[in-house]
Write a protein that holds these residues in place. Sequence first.
Motif, short mmCIF file in Angstrom:
data_model
loop_
_atom_site.label_atom_id
_atom_site.label_comp_id
_atom_site.label_asym_id
_atom_site.label_seq_id
_atom_site.Cartn_x
_atom_site.Cartn_y
_atom_site.Cartn_z
N ASP A 249 -14.80 25.56 25.98
CA ASP A 249 -15.03 26.70 25.10
C ASP A 249 -16.51 26.90 24.79
O ASP A 249 -16.85 27.52 23.79
CB ASP A 249 -14.25 26.52 23.80
N ALA A 250 -17.39 26.40 25.65
CA ALA A 250 -18.83 26.55 25.39
C ALA A 250 -19.23 28.01 25.27
O ALA A 250 -20.06 28.38 24.43
CB ALA A 250 -19.63 25.86 26.49
N ALA A 251 -18.64 28.87 26.09
CA ALA A 251 -18.95 30.30 26.00
C ALA A 251 -18.56 30.85 24.64
O ALA A 251 -19.29 31.67 24.05
CB ALA A 251 -18.24 31.07 27.12
N LEU A 252 -17.44 30.41 24.10
CA LEU A 252 -17.00 30.86 22.78
C LEU A 252 -17.92 30.32 21.68
O LEU A 252 -18.15 30.99 20.67
CB LEU A 252 -15.56 30.42 22.51
N LYS B 240 -22.34 25.09 33.02
CA LYS B 240 -23.27 25.52 31.96
C LYS B 240 -23.74 26.95 32.21
O LYS B 240 -23.68 27.81 31.33
CB LYS B 240 -24.47 24.58 31.91
N ILE B 241 -24.26 27.21 33.41
CA ILE B 241 -24.79 28.54 33.69
C ILE B 241 -23.67 29.56 33.76
O ILE B 241 -23.83 30.71 33.35
CB ILE B 241 -25.63 28.52 35.00
N GLN B 242 -22.51 29.13 34.25
CA GLN B 242 -21.36 30.04 34.32
C GLN B 242 -20.93 30.46 32.91
O GLN B 242 -20.68 31.64 32.64
CB GLN B 242 -20.21 29.37 35.05
N GLN B 243 -20.85 29.50 32.00
CA GLN B 243 -20.43 29.81 30.63
C GLN B 243 -21.50 30.61 29.89
O GLN B 243 -21.17 31.44 29.04
CB GLN B 243 -20.11 28.51 29.89
N THR B 244 -22.76 30.35 30.22
CA THR B 244 -23.83 31.13 29.61
C THR B 244 -23.74 32.59 30.03
O THR B 244 -23.87 33.50 29.20
CB THR B 244 -25.20 30.56 30.00
N ARG B 245 -23.51 32.81 31.30
CA ARG B 245 -23.34 34.20 31.78
C ARG B 245 -22.14 34.86 31.10
O ARG B 245 -22.21 36.02 30.67
CB ARG B 245 -23.17 34.21 33.30
N ALA C 113 -20.78 34.14 28.18
CA ALA C 113 -21.07 34.41 26.77
C ALA C 113 -22.00 35.60 26.62
O ALA C 113 -21.81 36.45 25.74
CB ALA C 113 -21.69 33.17 26.12
N MET C 114 -23.02 35.67 27.47
CA MET C 114 -23.98 36.77 27.35
C MET C 114 -23.31 38.11 27.63
O MET C 114 -23.65 39.13 27.02
CB MET C 114 -25.15 36.55 28.31
N MET C 115 -22.36 38.14 28.55
CA MET C 115 -21.64 39.38 28.83
C MET C 115 -20.92 39.87 27.57
O MET C 115 -20.95 41.05 27.23
CB MET C 115 -20.63 39.17 29.96
N LYS C 116 -20.30 38.95 26.84
CA LYS C 116 -19.59 39.33 25.62
C LYS C 116 -20.57 39.71 24.52
O LYS C 116 -20.35 40.68 23.78
CB LYS C 116 -18.70 38.17 25.16
N ILE C 117 -21.67 38.96 24.41
CA ILE C 117 -22.66 39.26 23.37
C ILE C 117 -23.28 40.63 23.59
O ILE C 117 -23.49 41.40 22.64
CB ILE C 117 -23.75 38.16 23.36
N LEU C 118 -23.57 40.97 24.85
CA LEU C 118 -24.13 42.30 25.14
C LEU C 118 -23.17 43.39 24.66
O LEU C 118 -23.60 44.44 24.16
CB LEU C 118 -24.42 42.44 26.63
#
Length: 910
Positions: A440-443, A285-290, A292-297
Amino acid sequence: MVSVGQGVLLFSLLLSSLRGLAGQETSDLDIYSFLIKSEVSSRYAITVITSRVANRANESREVDFHVELPKNAFISKFTMTIDGKAYDGVVKKKEEAQQQYSRAVSRGQSAGLVSAVGRKLEEFRTSVMVAALSKVTFTLTYEELLKRTLGKYKLLIKARPKQPVKHFSIDVQIFEPQGILFVETQGSLTSNDLASAVNTTQSDREVHVHFSPSLQQQQQCFGCQEKGLSGELLVVYDVNRPKSQGDVQVVDGYFVHYFAPSDLTRIPKNVIFIIDHSSSMRGTKIQQTREAMMKILGDLHEDDYFSLIKFNGHVTTWMPALVPVNSHNLEVARKFVEGIKDRGMTNINEAVLKGVQMLSSFLESEAQEGSASIIILLTDGDPTIGVTNLDKIQANVKQAIRNRYSLYCLGFGFDVDYSFLERMALENGGLARRIYEDSDAALQLQGFYEEVASPLLLDVQMNYIGVANVTQTNFSQYYAGSEIVVAGQITDNDLETLTAEVRAKSRDNEVTYHEAFPESDRSLDHYIFKPYIQRLWAYLTVQQLLEREVLLSGEQKKAARERALALSLSYSFVTPLTSMVVTKPEGEDTQVAHKPEEGKRSQGGHVGHQAQLRKQSGLRGHSVQHLYKRLGQSAHAQVHGGQSAPMLKHHDAPSTGKVARIVGADVPILKLRRVLVSNTPPPVTVTRLMPKANLLKVLMPAQGQNTPLCFQIEAPQNFVDTLPKKLVLKVLSDPISGVSINAEMLKGEDFLRVAIHYKDECHIEANSTGIKVTQEGKERFISWTSYAATEHCNGITLALQKEVLEVAAGNMRVDILRHKKSQDSFLWPAIRHQAPIANATGIMGQAPVSYHLKETTPVAKLKILGKEVLGTRDSMVDYSTHTKPTVYCWLVPFSSVVLESLQSVIVSQL
């Protein structure tokens, strides 16, 4: 509450043909026709699935009908036709349908609910006995308004009939009066061996996609073979928009207005991301959140302002205020995101209020006219510290925001109270979205941000003259790539044109769109099925009433529900307020199809989501004394190896000594209940002369089947009397991973202690008051009241959250749950594997099993592990999660599924 999905029509027809006794082939059930026809007129889709099945055997067979449909869809019709006689599903008020359901259960019928929640899907399933050399036709209709997301409408059809079908076709007909801008076909059914089976034709206003693979293509395509096709057909399209004011259609007294202007300048955003990093976010969870946030930034626009907040029991801000998007700030933000680690508790109230305070301070100090301010909250759990009352948090947030900003709530996984997030988001001009725990949670996170990344209009107000009963007309934002849809009734019979006015705020000023639209061109009648606008209006009205009802109370809430119910019944929609009663031929069960709610289980025991399916594992059951009362209640003689033994029917207490897989789940599920006694069938003389006791009932999800197996463990009474008061059972011993698990239970009571041993390096012992961890001779203790804690022990990770201790060792995870029983507590061990354990022994160490089912009344005939056995329908409570759902199963003899003896599972010490 109806969740808002992606506007995707997604379904799969699964007709189980795994029915029959030894030596009989599944080809006896022939799906000779499988037709799907989807007609889309101006985004409103009516889909009809027709499947025809022939029983070619000389005896009856049970046929399952299983359809996956999109979450936003409403079933509107279902019919089974057998020997020329039609059996129709009837939509009723949910309470009336529930009464019929309860009466069926009281008569001992399964009457299981036939719907369940998936990630983007809901399931409709039913079954019927088909006589020898007879046929059955299933016809299901459902309706949905396709939603525009990121500039596209998507129609996704997932076909998986599980066998080659002689007449197999999927027809998609799309008509859009505005004209088709583009169309694409994608998915596995359009590539390689099957590409030639897809034919797409397009004109200015129409698209026709026809998919009709030959038998040879179905048999020879990659991955098909004897199981037939399994793949997706995705139709992606958009329409022309020559008018900024949108397109209005008026037919037979109803209108619909599609508004999606594109000639606008993007409005800058002020956005705060609030990220939960409590202990429950550990791992992927935390890995995918990180990630996703990298891409969103990287996707933030240079005219945006942004900031980051992370929270667990404490709230930490990245910067004291919002900062502009530039290369320096983005680089510093990335380092902050990289350093986010999982630990601690969950303080949602303080985190959101901090975000609101930062936005307010920023807007007071900076001139930000013509900008959109939003807060995006990501959390995977309920509040555990600070203000924990959900109503109080909701009130605090509403009072702080005061309709100035939009709050979007993303719920990660299924431990979160999704309805709380949904209410909080809707009250504050946003929406809630569940992020599913998957690869694909990050996506998913990134995709959600893309939807709200480019606001074009704020405070949109839609006004019309001469109309009534109009759907929602006020919208906080309009985003690029989306679409606003409004429908209503024409009250002025003499009205020749409909006047629409749209007022909103753009980046630089206020804008107004004003236009009079004539009644729709009569030449389009042969394209548009005439009641479609009226049904679209009813569909959209029900959706929005159910959404609004979440925020109402008292008489307003009652009025909204009553109106939604009346429309649902009038248009035969299966909604959260109605159910479809599926009537079957005389002598068979009546079934009730409910519209499931997001994150909840269906009442008949069908699990609502694959993530919940994975949680169905554990250990629990009735006391020995309670089971003694059941002695003598034999139902049917069990046939096994030429011997007969009484089978006792007993309700409650699942469990299993097997590892098995549920269809669609990627984690083996284990269930266990009560003391385990000999699995070796006693000689027939013992069965007749010596009374027996049932010490354990076991639930075992079966490989390749949706209905699990269950079995009763029996032992001679004199043997039971010699057992010690406290029994220690070998739950699992895996020589490969080095993990072994034992559990101690008080005779006739619950599990008191559970021990997990990892090689000789780490020993964990849990009881109802706490957990002891022994490492290299040193002991440390964790209290259940710690609520959120993470420990490490020589390759093992322990995480405590919500009275569940998760123990991860290699590819195995063990959950120990603490449950309440009156004033006492008991433990429940549940083993979850990433892959089947090949050489494991113990109660939960058996290899997976599957079964073939032939008949269901009065007894079931099943083939298990190469032998024919008899079984009956049963139900029991599953204690592997705190929700304790009731599940239905086939009750079969113990010896038909368990291969270990009593001596091998009773051990001397914990």
